[in-house]
Design an enzyme around this catalytic site. Structure first.
Site, PDB file in Angstrom:
ATOM      1  N   LYS A  27       5.057  -7.334   0.579  1.00  0.00           N
ATOM      2  CA  LYS A  27       5.354  -5.945   0.258  1.00  0.00           C
ATOM      3  C   LYS A  27       6.833  -5.837  -0.130  1.00  0.00           C
ATOM      4  O   LYS A  27       7.660  -6.635   0.352  1.00  0.00           O
ATOM      5  CB  LYS A  27       5.059  -5.109   1.517  1.00  0.00           C
ATOM      6  N   SER A  30       1.231   3.007   3.275  1.00  0.00           N
ATOM      7  CA  SER A  30       2.212   2.692   2.259  1.00  0.00           C
ATOM      8  C   SER A  30       2.027   1.313   1.636  1.00  0.00           C
ATOM      9  O   SER A  30       2.578   1.060   0.570  1.00  0.00           O
ATOM     10  CB  SER A  30       3.618   2.807   2.838  1.00  0.00           C
ATOM     11  N   SER A  73       0.049   1.944   7.842  1.00  0.00           N
ATOM     12  CA  SER A  73       0.316   1.519   6.464  1.00  0.00           C
ATOM     13  C   SER A  73      -0.331   0.218   6.037  1.00  0.00           C
ATOM     14  O   SER A  73      -0.320  -0.118   4.857  1.00  0.00           O
ATOM     15  CB  SER A  73       1.821   1.425   6.227  1.00  0.00           C
TER      16      SER A  73
END
Lengths: 490, 110, 488
Positions: free
Chosen positions: A80, A155, A178
């Site tokens: 990420k 996210s 997330s």
């Protein structure tokens, strides 16, 4: 869809190791898939083709020379955009870190590379992890592979979208859901480990007491492989736990008979879409059929979890994001004559609207006169929420519930009201507040063809049990084997 | 706790957070604050008088490290991402000299 | 407004009493910084001693240095504080270029030490200054103004250096007491090896909280805070200035505003920082990146057993056990290095007063000239003992011995050789002394008469004449013996 991207990382690794596949071939193939499809998904913010192929070549040479390049040898992985690598930029999808090149890699990146993994790129996210749709990104808007008109969740939406479309291992981070919520929206398996199980060193902090890095993959097996490598005490993260290392892949079993799952009645009370509820109930039935005991339990403070989360995460974020001030790195406003202007302009220009909202709420709840009423109060409620789980885990091995009350929603549909977006987190935040592990896995689809995720929450450091529970389910079901329509015609 | 969310309050908080906001942003944030505070009011219903705040997420204690040096990153890498640097330091708009020769003097904040 | 010349001492001001409390920051003597393992070292090239943690880079985390816990606990034990069984860290949030994370890791409500006291002596009177607490925190970097340029430089080498902040109760009543208290803390920290307390390098700095009240009142007046004072004399002059400013304000019927003020040592005045404070609210909250720390009874016992002799104990030993005058004891106990040197000398020769005299007169003179510590003079204790012995053994006179010592710094030649080269060896040869005496007697016959008439003072004159003729080298005992034999 290409041939190998449909296989699991474990399978691919074994083939590379025995020489029937080369890492270079696998890596080339995944880049081909990305170039075919990612213009539609925008899951990746950066790909590292050159360095990945070089790394893959080395792995192949090692294997040819009879060496053991490690338990992940030749397998592609991504991180990420809030996880540091010396490769490319690490900007957490924020303007304020545009162009930032980390001089050091995160511990998890080091570990995966040392295990023979091949870093292929960074995935998109909500800026600094603040969001549940990957729409709050300075880079792009990632789409859901099952319906490109829908969000992938967030996210870690880029990681979930990538896992669904390209397979392999994608590291996300989970502060309030997330990893799990986008995994549920994209029909993949995502694990948020126990707080302290995985080092946070090199993870750009959102809320330090809640953040945890974890893997997103198609299957529990692949998550187990990744977790075996990234978990463990890190001398550079004081909060990483000193618990014995586990080989989660070896521990994986389908023998789950005799386990007990609790159905927390509060998680089914309101706001759960009927189709989601149905899929979860079907999953529960399947567990029953697998010999798992099911009983209703109560987590009485569940309805307080999200307000508590909103306060604590904002408070910590307001402090964690103070370092982005335009002095030592990152965006510096050129509209500044003095220091005070430099601060407020750089930060005002660099942060997106949701990040600003959270910084301001967090600053407020810590400020003089409000600390006790908000922050301290939230810390007290957090104790009650943890206690709920401690009590329940005396009776059952894990609890089972939906990951999100709704399936993936259309792009833009919840942007106008931030609070409405916060509500999709209500079933995931408790695990972060309590510091316990949670996993989301695909358990079926809605009539519109959108994936539904089931969530299991377990005792601290019982990731093995959660992974086995999911593994057993996946060996009896094929939801995780279905491939998203975005790949058709690619 | 009932709090009136005024523009002045938002401006004060924005000053503390060193966050430049436009007028429209202030108005938007004002509305957001009202919603969020209303949302978290739910917590007031809980009696937490005798509850200990949960400060740490796990029970880890005494995670300490020995006092033996590691190699630092070094000047070049330290300054690499600096938006404005000279040969050995970060540069910032002039800080009004305090307490004699050294601007700021370190520990003290203005 | 306030006069810059030294005003009447506040200690004897008829109407006003000053109330002062100090927050002293001591840099701890460790190999590495408090939350990362960058070297804790002064005077390096800017930003060379930095890493992701002390640069506050994205994703970097702090890890506590175990040594700082030990040093703080030792300091606490030595000052009679209650050392916490459980202590934790908090974040103090504010923006400044020398603070790269935008918060300082400090301790708020559960500091490592609480309570304690420091004994000081001012004008011959003993006084106890109570401590509120001591807590650990990280130092900030340095902002350095570039002359003539619109920019300042930021150097983060000091960012993350461990600090122990020692907070006193408002028990101090005069600038002199404040400076004395700070000196006493310095000496104690030096004894403990907790800090090098090098004030030029900023290892010891303080903030002063100052208020005044009508004499006899027990209420505290509004206080002002003077930040970042880094010398004993500045503590005194800054407090003096601020107290007289406050008295003048009050006598003019004006209110004191609670504020932070800066002391300008060049102009010797304090200036308000008004207008900057409203932008601050430190928003302390528990540091989630660090675990709490527990200190076991066993560890405390170990530290307690390992505590060195402290300044007051050393003073007591020197005055009571060794019968040294108070002045000598005070001077010798100021610096533990000096005291260790003194004690090493005593292991060789049991002459405390003689050793003290040599150290206080001759060795200190050299230290002042060279501006170095006693260990850097190139005069090991056994060499000082060597010259003391040479004098005792009449190989050289006291006066010549002091000249010989001057040649001994950084010189490891045998003392005998130095004496020989200087030609100042004591003469004990009867023949040489006798001929010098004969000359003197011939030249001063009336002195010889005086001696015969019982004037003892005349003997000394004759002795002086012999010394003159032997360039101070004659053995005075032998001279006296010969005077007796020849004249009486």
């Amino acid at each position: 869809m290409t041939e190998n991207t449909s296989k699991s990382a474990v399978e691919i690794h074994n083939k590379i190791k025995e020489g029937s596949l080369t890492s270079v071939g696998v890596v080339q193939e995944v880049f081909q898939a990305i170039s075919n499809t990612d213009s539609k998904l925008e899951a990746f913010t950066e790909v590292y083709k050159e360095s990945a192929l070089e790394a893959a070549k080395k792995i192949d040479q090692q294997i040819a020379a009879g060496e053991d390049p490690g338990p992940l040898a030749g397998v592609p992985f991504s991180i990420k955009a809030n996880i540091c690598s010396q490769e490319g930029e690490t900007d957490a999808a924020s303007q304020i870190l545009k162009g930032f090149n980390s001089p050091y890699p995160a511990t998890v990146v080091n570990k995966l590379i040392e295990a023979g993994g091949v870093l292929i790129g960074k995935t998109n996210m909500d800026e600094f992890g603040m969001g549940s749709s990957t729409e709050n990104s300075s880079k792009s808007t990632t789409k859901n592979p099952w319906d490109t008109g829908c969000v992938p969740g967030g996210s870690s939406g880029g990681a979930a979208s990538a896992a669904s479309a390209y397979g392999y291992i994608h590291l996300g981070s989970d502060t309030g859901g997330s990893i799990r919520q986008p995994s549920s929206y994209c029909g993949v398996t995502g694990l948020k480990p126990t707080y302290g199980r995985v080092s946070r060193f090199g993870l750009l902090a959102f809320a330090s007491s809640l953040d945890q890095i974890g893997p997103i993959s198609r299957t529990a097996e692949e998550c187990a492989l990744a977790l075996s490598i990234i978990s463990g005490k890190d001398p550079r993260d004081s909060t990483s736990a000193e618990v014995p290392h586990e080989n989660y892949l070896e521990n994986l079993t389908t023998e789950i008979e005799g386990s007990t799952l609790g159905i927390p009645k509060e998680y089914f009370e309101e706001g759960i879409e009927p189709e989601v509820r149905q899929r979860i109930e079907e999953t529960i039935d399947q567990y029953r059929a697998l010999g798992v005991g099911i009983e209703e339990v109560s987590l009485p403070h569940t309805s307080y979890a999200n307000p508590t989360y909103v306060l604590i995460s904002a408070a910590e974020a307001s402090s964690n994001l103070s370092r982005y001030d335009g002095i030592h790195y990152g965006h510096r406003s050129d509209q500044s004559v003095d220091l005070e202007q430099l601060y407020s302009n750089s930060r005002g220009e660099g942060f997106g609207p949701e990040v600003k909202r959270r910084i301001l709420v967090g600053t407020f709840v810590l400020s003089s006169g409000y600390y006790d009423a908000f922050y301290r109060k939230a810390m007290k409620v957090r104790r009650l929420i943890r206690k709920d789980f401690e009590d329940v885990f005396k009776k059952v091995d894990a609890v089972i519930c939906p990951t999100s009350p709704v399936p993936a929603f259309p792009l833009g549909s919840r942007l106008d009201d931030p609070l409405k977006l916060y509500l999709v987190d209500i079933l995931t935040v408790s695990a972060n507040l309590a510091g316990i592990p949670g996993i989301s896995f695909p358990c079926g689809f809605t009539s519109a063809g959108l994936p539904v995720g089931t969530q299991l929450l377990g005792r601290p450091f019982e990731e093995s049990r959660l992974l086995s529970l999911v593994h057993a389910f996946q060996s009896q079901s094929d939801h995780h084997l279905r491939r998203p329509p975005v790949l058709e015609g690619s | 706790m009932s709090i009136e969310i005024t523009e002045a309050l938002i401006s004060h908080i924005a000053t503390l957070a060193r966050l430049g906001l436009s007028e429209s942003e202030i108005a938007e944030i004002q509305g957001h604050f009202e919603k969020v505070l209303h949302y978290v009011e739910a917590l007031d219903k809980l009696d937490t008088e005798s509850v200990d705040p949960s400060i740490f997420t796990n029970d880890a204690i005494n995670m300490l490290e020995q006092d033996s040096p590691h190699a630092p990153l070094g000047q070049e890498l330290a300054l690499k991402n600096g938006p404005e640097v000279d040969e050995d330091s970060f540069l910032v708009p002039r800080i009004i000299a305090e307490a004699g020769n050294e601007a700021g003097g370190g520990k003290a904040s203005p | 407004m306030a006069q810059k010349s030294k005003t009447q001492s506040i200690a004897s001001h008829p109407k006003w009493e000053a109330v002062l409390g100090l927050e002293v920051h001591v840099q701890l003597q460790t190999q590495t910084k408090i939350f990362c393992r960058c070297p804790n070292s002064y005077g390096q090239s800017p930003n060379a001693l930095t890493c992701p943690t002390c640069l506050g880079l994205p994703g970097a985390l702090p890890v506590l240095n175990e040594k700082v816990v030990e040093l703080a606990a030792i300091a606490g034990l030595a000052l009679g504080s209650k050392v916490a069984e459980f202590t934790k860290f908090d974040r103090k949030n504010y923006f400044y270029p020398d603070l790269p994370k935008g918060y300082q890791i400090s301790q708020f409500d559960q500091p490592i030490c609480e309570g304690g006291e420091v004994q000081i002596q001012v004008d011959g009177k003993e006084k106890t200054i109570r401590l509120v607490r001591m807590h650990l925190e990280e130092d900030a970097g340095k902002n350095i103004h570039i002359e003539g340029k619109p920019q300042s430089r930021v150097d983060l080498n000091r960012a993350g250096v461990p600090l122990l902040e020692i907070v006193s109760e408002p028990d101090l009543r005069s600038p002199l007491e404040a400076a004395t208290y700070m000196r006493k803390l310095r000496t104690t920290m030096l004894y403990l090896g907790v800090s090098d307390c090098n004030m030029e390098e900023g290892s010891l700095r303080c903030d002063c909280n100052i208020s005044i009240r009508p004499r006899g009142s027990t209420e505290l007046g509004t206080r002002t805070e003077l930040k970042n004072i880094n010398s004993f004399s500045f503590v005194q002059s800054a407090c003096e200035y601020e107290i007289s400013r406050q008295i003048q304000m009050r006598e003019a019927g004006r209110e004191i505003i609670q504020e932070t003020r800066l002391y300008d040592s060049v102009k010797n005045e304090t200036r308000s920082m008004r207008g900057k404070e409203e932008a601050h609210d430190y928003r302390y909250f528990p540091e989630p990146d660090l675990t709490p720390v527990t200190i076991s009874k066993e560890d405390l016992n170990t530290y307690k057993k390992g505590l060195p002799e402290l300044p007051d104990q050393a003073f007591e030993r020197l005055t009571s056990d060794l019968d040294l005058p108070q002045y000598d004891a005070e001077v010798l106990t100021q610096d533990p290095e000096v005291l260790r040197y003194f004690d090493s000398c005593r292991e060789e020769i049991d002459e405390p007063k003689k050793i003290s005299n040599w150290i206080i007169n001759d060795v200190f003179q050299r230290m002042n000239e060279m501006k170095v510590g006693i260990g850097s003079l190139g005069l090991p204790p056994e060499r000082l003992v060597g010259i003391i012995r040479s004098v005792e053994e009449k190989k050289v006179s006291v006066a010549n011995g002091r000249e010989v010592l001057k040649k001994m710094f950084g010189n490891d030649q045998p003392i005998e050789k130095i004496i020989e080269e200087m030609g100042v060896g004591m003469i004990s040869d009867d023949g040489l002394i006798e001929s010098a005496l004969a000359e003197a007697m011939e030249e001063h016959p009336h002195v010889v008469e005086d001696i015969k008439n019982g004037k003892d003072a005349a003997k000394n004159f004759l002795m002086g004449q012999v010394m003159k003729r032997t360039r101070g080298k004659a053995n005075p005992g032998q001279v006296m013996k010969l005077i007796q034999e020849r004249i009486l």
